[in-house]
Scaffold this motif. Structure first.
Motif, PDB file in Angstrom:
ATOM      1  N   GLY A 230     -45.297  13.052 -56.388  1.00 26.01           N
ATOM      2  CA  GLY A 230     -45.386  13.935 -55.228  1.00 26.01           C
ATOM      3  C   GLY A 230     -46.547  13.579 -54.333  1.00 26.01           C
ATOM      4  N   GLU A 231     -46.429  13.946 -53.033  1.00 26.08           N
ATOM      5  CA  GLU A 231     -47.420  13.555 -52.045  1.00 26.08           C
ATOM      6  C   GLU A 231     -48.481  14.609 -51.788  1.00 26.08           C
ATOM      7  OE1 GLU A 231     -45.694  12.279 -48.432  1.00 26.08           O
ATOM      8  OE2 GLU A 231     -44.443  10.743 -49.346  1.00 26.08           O
ATOM      9  N   ALA A 232     -48.227  15.864 -52.125  1.00 30.49           N
ATOM     10  CA  ALA A 232     -49.156  16.933 -51.769  1.00 30.49           C
ATOM     11  C   ALA A 232     -50.476  16.773 -52.511  1.00 30.49           C
ATOM     12  CB  ALA A 232     -48.540  18.290 -52.102  1.00 30.49           C
ATOM     13  N   PRO A 233     -51.589  17.285 -51.935  1.00 31.73           N
ATOM     14  CA  PRO A 233     -52.853  17.303 -52.665  1.00 31.73           C
ATOM     15  C   PRO A 233     -52.678  17.994 -54.015  1.00 31.73           C
ATOM     16  CG  PRO A 233     -53.198  17.946 -50.390  1.00 31.73           C
ATOM     17  CD  PRO A 233     -51.715  17.881 -50.592  1.00 31.73           C
ATOM     18  N   ILE A 234     -53.365  17.482 -55.049  1.00 32.97           N
ATOM     19  CA  ILE A 234     -53.101  17.982 -56.398  1.00 32.97           C
ATOM     20  C   ILE A 234     -53.492  19.444 -56.562  1.00 32.97           C
ATOM     21  CG2 ILE A 234     -53.307  15.691 -57.420  1.00 32.97           C
ATOM     22  CD1 ILE A 234     -56.069  16.436 -58.394  1.00 32.97           C
ATOM     23  N   TYR A 235     -54.366  19.965 -55.698  1.00 35.12           N
ATOM     24  CA  TYR A 235     -54.714  21.377 -55.756  1.00 35.12           C
ATOM     25  C   TYR A 235     -54.100  22.166 -54.603  1.00 35.12           C
ATOM     26  CZ  TYR A 235     -58.015  19.955 -59.326  1.00 35.12           C
ATOM     27  OH  TYR A 235     -58.571  19.438 -60.474  1.00 35.12           O
ATOM     28  N   GLY A 236     -53.102  21.575 -53.931  1.00 33.32           N
ATOM     29  CA  GLY A 236     -52.412  22.281 -52.868  1.00 33.32           C
ATOM     30  C   GLY A 236     -53.175  22.243 -51.553  1.00 33.32           C
ATOM     31  N   GLN A 237     -52.456  22.461 -50.461  1.00 42.00           N
ATOM     32  CA  GLN A 237     -53.089  22.480 -49.139  1.00 42.00           C
ATOM     33  C   GLN A 237     -53.941  23.734 -48.999  1.00 42.00           C
ATOM     34  OE1 GLN A 237     -52.096  19.801 -47.341  1.00 42.00           O
ATOM     35  NE2 GLN A 237     -53.470  20.100 -45.610  1.00 42.00           N
ATOM     36  N   ARG A 238     -55.148  23.573 -48.486  1.00 37.18           N
ATOM     37  CA  ARG A 238     -56.078  24.703 -48.344  1.00 37.18           C
ATOM     38  C   ARG A 238     -56.535  24.808 -46.903  1.00 37.18           C
ATOM     39  NH1 ARG A 238     -55.550  27.577 -53.131  1.00 37.18           N
ATOM     40  NH2 ARG A 238     -54.973  26.013 -54.673  1.00 37.18           N
ATOM     41  N   THR A 239     -56.814  26.016 -46.483  1.00 35.73           N
ATOM     42  CA  THR A 239     -57.356  26.233 -45.136  1.00 35.73           C
ATOM     43  C   THR A 239     -58.753  26.819 -45.256  1.00 35.73           C
ATOM     44  OG1 THR A 239     -56.345  28.441 -45.028  1.00 35.73           O
ATOM     45  CG2 THR A 239     -55.078  26.596 -44.135  1.00 35.73           C
ATOM     46  N   PHE A 240     -59.583  26.513 -44.280  1.00 37.76           N
ATOM     47  CA  PHE A 240     -60.975  26.946 -44.316  1.00 37.76           C
ATOM     48  C   PHE A 240     -61.378  27.390 -42.922  1.00 37.76           C
ATOM     49  CE2 PHE A 240     -65.433  25.942 -43.498  1.00 37.76           C
ATOM     50  CZ  PHE A 240     -66.043  26.668 -44.509  1.00 37.76           C
ATOM     51  N   HIS A 241     -62.220  28.411 -42.873  1.00 36.31           N
ATOM     52  CA  HIS A 241     -62.715  28.906 -41.587  1.00 36.31           C
ATOM     53  C   HIS A 241     -64.196  29.234 -41.733  1.00 36.31           C
ATOM     54  CE1 HIS A 241     -62.967  30.937 -37.750  1.00 36.31           C
ATOM     55  NE2 HIS A 241     -63.435  32.021 -38.345  1.00 36.31           N
ATOM     56  N   LEU A 242     -65.030  28.605 -40.886  1.00 40.25           N
ATOM     57  CA  LEU A 242     -66.456  28.894 -40.869  1.00 40.25           C
ATOM     58  C   LEU A 242     -66.680  30.133 -40.004  1.00 40.25           C
ATOM     59  CD1 LEU A 242     -69.184  27.709 -41.866  1.00 40.25           C
ATOM     60  CD2 LEU A 242     -69.358  26.555 -39.651  1.00 40.25           C
ATOM     61  N   ARG A 243     -67.183  31.194 -40.600  1.00 38.34           N
ATOM     62  CA  ARG A 243     -67.328  32.463 -39.887  1.00 38.34           C
ATOM     63  C   ARG A 243     -68.244  32.331 -38.677  1.00 38.34           C
ATOM     64  NH1 ARG A 243     -66.733  37.925 -41.779  1.00 38.34           N
ATOM     65  NH2 ARG A 243     -67.935  39.390 -40.503  1.00 38.34           N
ATOM     66  N   GLY A 378     -62.633  31.298 -51.188  1.00 34.97           N
ATOM     67  CA  GLY A 378     -62.006  30.013 -51.485  1.00 34.97           C
ATOM     68  C   GLY A 378     -62.744  28.842 -50.865  1.00 34.97           C
ATOM     69  N   GLY A 379     -63.321  29.042 -49.689  1.00 34.86           N
ATOM     70  CA  GLY A 379     -64.100  27.982 -49.063  1.00 34.86           C
ATOM     71  C   GLY A 379     -65.337  27.653 -49.872  1.00 34.86           C
ATOM     72  N   TYR A 380     -65.958  28.665 -50.465  1.00 29.35           N
ATOM     73  CA  TYR A 380     -67.138  28.427 -51.295  1.00 29.35           C
ATOM     74  C   TYR A 380     -66.743  27.750 -52.605  1.00 29.35           C
ATOM     75  CZ  TYR A 380     -70.003  30.992 -48.045  1.00 29.35           C
ATOM     76  OH  TYR A 380     -70.688  31.365 -46.910  1.00 29.35           O
ATOM     77  N   ALA A 381     -65.529  28.009 -53.069  1.00 25.33           N
ATOM     78  CA  ALA A 381     -65.049  27.304 -54.256  1.00 25.33           C
ATOM     79  C   ALA A 381     -64.891  25.820 -53.972  1.00 25.33           C
ATOM     80  CB  ALA A 381     -63.721  27.898 -54.716  1.00 25.33           C
ATOM     81  N   LEU A 382     -64.304  25.482 -52.830  1.00 26.09           N
ATOM     82  CA  LEU A 382     -64.132  24.077 -52.467  1.00 26.09           C
ATOM     83  C   LEU A 382     -65.468  23.371 -52.314  1.00 26.09           C
ATOM     84  CD1 LEU A 382     -61.222  24.417 -49.868  1.00 26.09           C
ATOM     85  CD2 LEU A 382     -61.103  23.191 -52.050  1.00 26.09           C
ATOM     86  N   VAL A 383     -66.393  24.003 -51.598  1.00 26.16           N
ATOM     87  CA  VAL A 383     -67.703  23.376 -51.391  1.00 26.16           C
ATOM     88  C   VAL A 383     -68.470  23.299 -52.709  1.00 26.16           C
ATOM     89  CG1 VAL A 383     -69.910  23.590 -50.186  1.00 26.16           C
ATOM     90  CG2 VAL A 383     -67.777  24.078 -48.981  1.00 26.16           C
ATOM     91  N   GLY A 384     -68.325  24.310 -53.557  1.00 24.17           N
ATOM     92  CA  GLY A 384     -68.971  24.261 -54.866  1.00 24.17           C
ATOM     93  C   GLY A 384     -68.452  23.120 -55.717  1.00 24.17           C
ATOM     94  N   MET A 385     -67.144  22.841 -55.641  1.00 26.28           N
ATOM     95  CA  MET A 385     -66.579  21.700 -56.362  1.00 26.28           C
ATOM     96  C   MET A 385     -67.262  20.404 -55.948  1.00 26.28           C
ATOM     97  SD  MET A 385     -62.574  22.798 -55.928  1.00 26.28           S
ATOM     98  CE  MET A 385     -61.951  21.140 -56.224  1.00 26.28           C
ATOM     99  N   TYR A 410     -59.916  19.719 -41.967  1.00 26.50           N
ATOM    100  CA  TYR A 410     -61.094  19.108 -41.364  1.00 26.50           C
ATOM    101  C   TYR A 410     -62.209  20.123 -41.118  1.00 26.50           C
ATOM    102  CZ  TYR A 410     -63.958  16.204 -38.328  1.00 26.50           C
ATOM    103  OH  TYR A 410     -65.002  15.504 -37.783  1.00 26.50           O
ATOM    104  N   ALA A 411     -61.867  21.398 -40.998  1.00 27.59           N
ATOM    105  CA  ALA A 411     -62.877  22.408 -40.682  1.00 27.59           C
ATOM    106  C   ALA A 411     -63.942  22.538 -41.756  1.00 27.59           C
ATOM    107  CB  ALA A 411     -62.198  23.767 -40.452  1.00 27.59           C
ATOM    108  N   ILE A 412     -63.647  22.045 -42.958  1.00 29.51           N
ATOM    109  CA  ILE A 412     -64.595  22.215 -44.063  1.00 29.51           C
ATOM    110  C   ILE A 412     -65.610  21.071 -44.125  1.00 29.51           C
ATOM    111  CG2 ILE A 412     -63.370  20.938 -45.885  1.00 29.51           C
ATOM    112  CD1 ILE A 412     -63.922  23.299 -47.743  1.00 29.51           C
ATOM    113  N   VAL A 413     -65.504  20.095 -43.233  1.00 30.01           N
ATOM    114  CA  VAL A 413     -66.330  18.892 -43.336  1.00 30.01           C
ATOM    115  C   VAL A 413     -67.819  19.205 -43.258  1.00 30.01           C
ATOM    116  CG1 VAL A 413     -66.977  16.778 -42.129  1.00 30.01           C
ATOM    117  CG2 VAL A 413     -64.579  17.270 -42.583  1.00 30.01           C
ATOM    118  N   LEU A 414     -68.248  20.001 -42.284  1.00 31.06           N
ATOM    119  CA  LEU A 414     -69.683  20.265 -42.133  1.00 31.06           C
ATOM    120  C   LEU A 414     -70.286  20.928 -43.375  1.00 31.06           C
ATOM    121  CD1 LEU A 414     -70.058  21.370 -38.389  1.00 31.06           C
ATOM    122  CD2 LEU A 414     -70.570  19.160 -39.437  1.00 31.06           C
TER     123      LEU A 414
END
Length: 473
Positions: A230-243, A378-385, A410-414
């Motif tokens: 399969g082509e999808a990311p192994i942890y599924g597609q995620r969205t992130f928003h910087l408040r 969820g965004g803090y989980a991704l960055v914590g990883m 891409y929003a999670i890059v910074l």
């Protein structure tokens, strides 16, 4: 491949003798053979990854009606949760007795020694035996990662193919690096991070000769793996928003917290290894004892079984209450230490992702309850990883890019770049060695990074918290 290192250490083929320079073939013929080698190694790494994961899923489905090790343990009676990891550890220890060289080493450390120093000691026989032992430990509920055998197999495939094609030592080192990248890409479906893993962790410097074959091998391995699994990311597609931009301060604090937590985890692994290295506790009883201790945790907390993939998805989806998540992280630390430090071959890369993701959620929960306005946990989980991975590997760019590829946002890059940089800085201040270079220092191999690459240095006495882990972190 890395000129300073090659000046400081003899390039050997694994027998303690300088490799005789082969007769110089025609340039086009050598390039064709090397290109063929890259293709073969990438295909072998992808095929092995598919076979390893498929065999594991098939065995779990036949035994428990599920391809999920956590679900299998949840359905098993408590006595089986205790007995199975101990049995798996015993079987892994029996296989370890067949390995001529003691199965203590990351696998990644072997690859680093081969690529950087030219000391090519990678054995396909040893790799396959360790992979079989790792498979048995994972299938029976051991708390270890499956990525280690996949990465180490790629490096060993590079050595085997280079031998069969009669490549000179410099090309063999490049092929081992390319195979390592292919194994990483096949394990995580993150081709950019796979190349950066080789550059930041293995070679330690950007080398154009290593980039090109690594890029090609990761494309081939990832394409084959995606076509089958399969082509999808192994942890599924995620969205992130910087408040707000001010929230970057919170992510900077997460980088510091993740570094402290990662340092604690590495020291716990080192402590566990010292406890298991008793002269009266040899193979196969040492990994069996570690499996029994891990089983004692799995019996009451089945979610700690396996590499952490299933509970990490639940963490990212916010399905665990905070109290249970804290208990899960403690249990995972203890079970992974018991499994890995006792000598069961396997990795801690994915368990580290789980620990970092869970720590990120707990960090966000604490700040939000203190009245700090934050975005979704969820965004803090991704960055914590990413931050925890950077702290253990000292490879911030690889960690940031990997989680970016896993999330696809891409929003999670910074936040990723900021947290991984801070986590690496803090971790290096607390301990100069990464989880991989600590193993090499235990072997008496020390080096320092310069603008010209790695240079060999006389290692100081091995620090007390240096650890020789189970193979293939």
């Amino acid at each position: 491949m890395v000129p300073p290192a090659s000046r400081d250490a003899p390039e050997s083929a694994g027998h303690g003798e300088a490799a005789a320079p082969p007769a110089a073939p025609a340039p086009w013929a050598a390039s064709v053979r090397f290109g063929l080698g890259v293709l073969l190694v990438a295909m072998a790494a992808a095929a092995f990854a598919i076979a390893f994961r498929s065999a594991l899923a098939l065995a779990l489905h036949r035994a428990a009606g599920t391809s999920d090790v956590v679900a299998a343990m949840l359905a098993a009676p408590r006595w089986a949760r205790l007995a199975l990891p101990a049995t798996g550890g015993l079987l892994a220890g029996l296989l370890g007795m067949l390995v001529a060289r003691a199965p203590a080493g990351h696998g990644v450390g072997d690859v680093m020694e081969a690529v950087v120093l030219g000391r090519v000691r990678l054995s396909m026989r040893v790799t396959l035996l360790k992979s079989a032992a790792s498979w048995l430990a994972i299938a029976t509920g051991g708390s270890i990662g499956r990525e280690g055998p996949l990465i180490q197999f790629g490096g060993a495939a590079g050595k085997l193919v280079s031998d069969r094609l009669g490549l000179p030592i410099d090309r063999a080192r490049l092929l081992i690096a390319a195979g390592t990248a292919a194994g990483f890409a096949a394990a995580y479906n993150t081709p950019f991070a796979a190349v950066l893993f080789v550059l930041e962790v293995v070679t330690g410097i950007v080398v154009l000769d290593a980039i090109v074959p690594a890029l090609i091998s990761t494309v081939i391995a990832a394409a084959i793996t995606r076509a089958v699994l399969g082509e999808a990311p192994i942890y599924g597609q995620r969205t992130f928003h910087l408040r707000s931009p001010a929230e970057l301060l919170a992510f900077a604090g997460l980088g510091i917290s993740a570094a402290l937590g990662a340092q604690g985890f590495m020291r716990l692994l080192s402590f566990g290894e010292r406890q298991f290295r008793r002269p009266w506790l040899g193979l196969p009883w040492r990994p069996a004892a570690g499996g029994a201790l891990a089983g004692a945790v799995v019996a009451f907390l089945p979610e700690v079984a396996g590499n952490g993939y299933e509970p990490l998805n639940a963490v990212l989806d916010g399905r665990f209450p905070v109290g249970f998540l804290a208990l899960l992280l403690l249990g995972k630390c203890f079970a992974t230490t018991a499994s890995v430090s006792s000598g069961s071959p396997g990795g801690v890369f994915t368990p580290t992702l789980l620990l970092g993701g869970g720590a990120g959620v707990l960090y966000a929960w604490a700040l939000s309850h203190a009245g700090v306005p934050l975005g979704e946990a969820g965004g803090y989980a991704l960055v914590g990883m990413a931050a925890a991975t950077a702290a253990t590997t000292h490879a911030p760019l690889m960690a940031a890019v990997m989680v970016f590829e896993l999330s696809g946002d891409y929003a999670i890059v910074l936040p990723l770049v900021l947290a991984t940089a801070i986590a690496t800085l803090v971790s290096r201040r607390l301990r100069r060695d990464s989880i991989y270079t600590a193993e090499l220092r235990q072997r008496g191999i020390g080096w320092k990074m310069t603008m010209e690459g790695r240079r060999m240095v006389e290692p100081a006495a091995a620090p007390r918290d240096s650890a020789r882990r189970g193979s293939g972190r």
